[in-house]
Design a protein around this motif. Structure first.
Motif, short mmCIF file in Angstrom:
data_model
loop_
_atom_site.label_atom_id
_atom_site.label_comp_id
_atom_site.label_asym_id
_atom_site.label_seq_id
_atom_site.Cartn_x
_atom_site.Cartn_y
_atom_site.Cartn_z
N ILE A 81 0.94 -1.26 -0.16
CA ILE A 81 0.03 0.00 -0.06
C ILE A 81 0.66 1.36 -0.05
O ILE A 81 0.38 2.14 -0.76
CB ILE A 81 -1.08 0.12 1.13
CG1 ILE A 81 -1.91 -1.07 1.12
CG2 ILE A 81 -1.76 1.43 1.29
CD1 ILE A 81 -2.96 -1.45 2.31
N GLN A 82 2.10 1.25 0.77
CA GLN A 82 2.82 2.49 0.93
C GLN A 82 3.66 2.61 -0.57
O GLN A 82 3.56 3.82 -0.97
CB GLN A 82 3.98 2.18 1.70
CG GLN A 82 3.49 2.37 3.34
CD GLN A 82 4.52 2.00 4.29
OE1 GLN A 82 5.53 1.19 3.94
NE2 GLN A 82 4.28 2.50 5.61
N SER A 83 3.77 1.59 -1.21
CA SER A 83 4.44 1.81 -2.44
C SER A 83 3.42 2.57 -3.80
O SER A 83 4.01 3.09 -4.71
CB SER A 83 4.80 0.24 -3.20
OG SER A 83 5.83 -0.23 -2.56
N THR A 132 4.36 -4.90 13.30
CA THR A 132 3.26 -5.45 12.91
C THR A 132 1.89 -4.55 12.76
O THR A 132 1.79 -4.03 13.58
CB THR A 132 2.94 -7.03 13.10
OG1 THR A 132 1.90 -7.66 12.30
CG2 THR A 132 2.27 -6.76 14.67
N THR A 133 0.99 -4.87 11.82
CA THR A 133 -0.42 -4.16 11.62
C THR A 133 -1.26 -4.80 12.63
O THR A 133 -1.18 -6.20 12.55
CB THR A 133 -0.65 -3.98 10.09
OG1 THR A 133 0.28 -3.76 9.39
CG2 THR A 133 -2.14 -3.51 10.23
N VAL A 134 -1.79 -3.87 13.29
CA VAL A 134 -2.84 -4.47 14.49
C VAL A 134 -4.19 -4.12 14.10
O VAL A 134 -4.91 -4.90 14.71
CB VAL A 134 -2.40 -4.15 15.89
CG1 VAL A 134 -1.03 -4.52 16.28
CG2 VAL A 134 -2.47 -2.59 16.10
N ALA A 135 -4.46 -3.27 13.14
CA ALA A 135 -5.76 -3.19 13.05
C ALA A 135 -5.98 -2.79 11.53
O ALA A 135 -6.58 -3.85 10.65
CB ALA A 135 -6.22 -1.77 13.60
N MET A 136 -5.53 -1.97 10.72
CA MET A 136 -5.49 -1.78 9.36
C MET A 136 -4.27 -0.92 8.85
O MET A 136 -3.80 -0.19 9.39
CB MET A 136 -6.78 -1.28 8.99
CG MET A 136 -7.20 0.02 9.44
SD MET A 136 -8.76 0.69 8.76
CE MET A 136 -8.49 2.52 8.74
N ASP A 137 -4.28 -0.89 7.46
CA ASP A 137 -3.61 0.36 6.73
C ASP A 137 -4.73 0.88 5.86
O ASP A 137 -5.51 0.06 5.30
CB ASP A 137 -2.51 -0.59 6.01
CG ASP A 137 -1.30 -1.19 6.79
OD1 ASP A 137 -0.96 -0.41 7.81
OD2 ASP A 137 -0.97 -2.12 6.40
N LEU A 177 -7.62 1.67 -0.64
CA LEU A 177 -6.91 0.47 -0.43
C LEU A 177 -6.88 0.06 1.10
O LEU A 177 -6.35 1.14 1.97
CB LEU A 177 -5.47 0.33 -0.97
CG LEU A 177 -5.56 0.77 -2.22
CD1 LEU A 177 -4.02 0.70 -2.43
CD2 LEU A 177 -6.10 -0.23 -3.24
N PHE A 178 -7.57 -0.69 1.72
CA PHE A 178 -7.54 -1.18 3.01
C PHE A 178 -6.73 -2.64 3.31
O PHE A 178 -6.98 -3.63 2.73
CB PHE A 178 -8.88 -1.41 3.78
CG PHE A 178 -9.61 -0.30 3.63
CD1 PHE A 178 -10.32 0.28 2.45
CD2 PHE A 178 -9.69 0.51 4.84
CE1 PHE A 178 -11.15 1.00 2.73
CE2 PHE A 178 -10.86 1.39 5.29
CZ PHE A 178 -11.32 2.20 3.95
N GLY A 179 -5.50 -2.24 4.06
CA GLY A 179 -4.70 -3.62 4.39
C GLY A 179 -5.37 -4.24 5.81
O GLY A 179 -5.47 -3.46 6.63
N THR A 180 -5.37 -5.49 5.71
CA THR A 180 -5.56 -6.30 7.13
C THR A 180 -4.25 -6.61 7.78
O THR A 180 -3.30 -6.53 7.17
CB THR A 180 -6.29 -7.44 6.66
OG1 THR A 180 -5.46 -8.55 6.21
CG2 THR A 180 -7.58 -7.24 5.79
N PRO A 181 -4.48 -6.75 8.94
CA PRO A 181 -3.38 -7.40 9.81
C PRO A 181 -3.28 -8.99 9.38
O PRO A 181 -4.26 -9.51 8.98
CB PRO A 181 -3.92 -7.20 11.24
CG PRO A 181 -5.23 -7.17 11.18
CD PRO A 181 -5.78 -6.40 9.93
N GLY A 182 -2.04 -9.26 9.65
CA GLY A 182 -1.70 -10.69 9.08
C GLY A 182 -1.71 -11.87 10.18
O GLY A 182 -2.06 -12.98 9.89
N GLN A 183 -1.73 -11.33 11.46
CA GLN A 183 -1.44 -12.26 12.56
C GLN A 183 -2.96 -12.78 12.89
O GLN A 183 -3.68 -11.93 12.96
CB GLN A 183 -0.76 -11.47 13.53
CG GLN A 183 0.48 -11.47 13.35
CD GLN A 183 1.32 -10.88 14.74
OE1 GLN A 183 0.79 -9.92 15.21
NE2 GLN A 183 2.42 -11.35 14.95
#
Length: 180
Positions: A20-22, A46-51, A65-71
């Motif tokens: 997403i940053q790119s 690590t992402t804990v809620a979203m990007d 664009l919404f990024g999810t946490p992966g853990q």
């Protein structure tokens, strides 16, 4: 103006935040926090809620664009973030086959939320041991009509190709729905 909500998901450390940053035209809103468990050996935060990022395609179309946490412990956010999505991208670290089972699980979870179009992004193709997209198709059990796009999440052009493939799939799906 039409807005399109896309969700970027995938296993821990697949490269979702970097993806997403790119490509985002705004400073990405992220929820990175320091890792305090055994996964800290892989990365420190690590992402804990979203990007969240945004791309303006033209005067009539904006992508969110919404990024999810992966853990897995943050998977309660996945369903919340998937509400209203028009498509999703499953980002897979092609160089870490130990994460493929989790990628397949995440794919199935998101498919259960919605029948929206999706693509698989075969990330980290710049690493020597990365699996090629067709081998990933077999490992993930993905049908032949699903797009698997090679990607390097820190490379804006490859990220752009993945996002455009999903956008084309969304537009095709909308046209098919309108024709019915």
């Amino acid at each position: 103006m039409q807005t399109v909500k896309m969700v970027i998901t995938g296993p821990f450390s697949a490269g979702k935040t970097q993806f997403i940053q790119s490509i985002s035209e705004i400073e990405v809103v992220n929820t990175e926090r320091r890792i305090t468990d055994e996964t800290a050996r892989i990365k420190s935060e690590t992402t804990v809620a979203m990007d969240f990022g945004r791309i303006t395609i033209d005067d009539d179309l904006v992508l969110y664009l919404f990024g999810t946490p992966g853990q897995k412990r943050f998977d309660f956010m996945w369903e919340i973030l998937s509400e209203g999505m028009l498509g999703f991208i499953v980002l897979v670290d092609s160089s870490r086959p130990e994460t493929f089972r989790e990628a397949k699980r995440i794919l199935n979870v998101f498919r259960s939320y919605s029948d929206t179009p999706y693509v698989i992004a075969a990330n980290k193709q710049d690493i020597d041991d990365a699996w090629p997209p067709e081998d990933l198709r077999f490992a993930l059990g993905v049908e032949p009509h699903i797009k698997i796009v090679p990607c390097v999440s820190k490379n804006k052009e490859t990220v752009k190709k993945v996002v455009l493939e999903l956008l084309y799939s969304i537009l095709d799906s909308m046209e098919q729905d309108a024709a019915r």
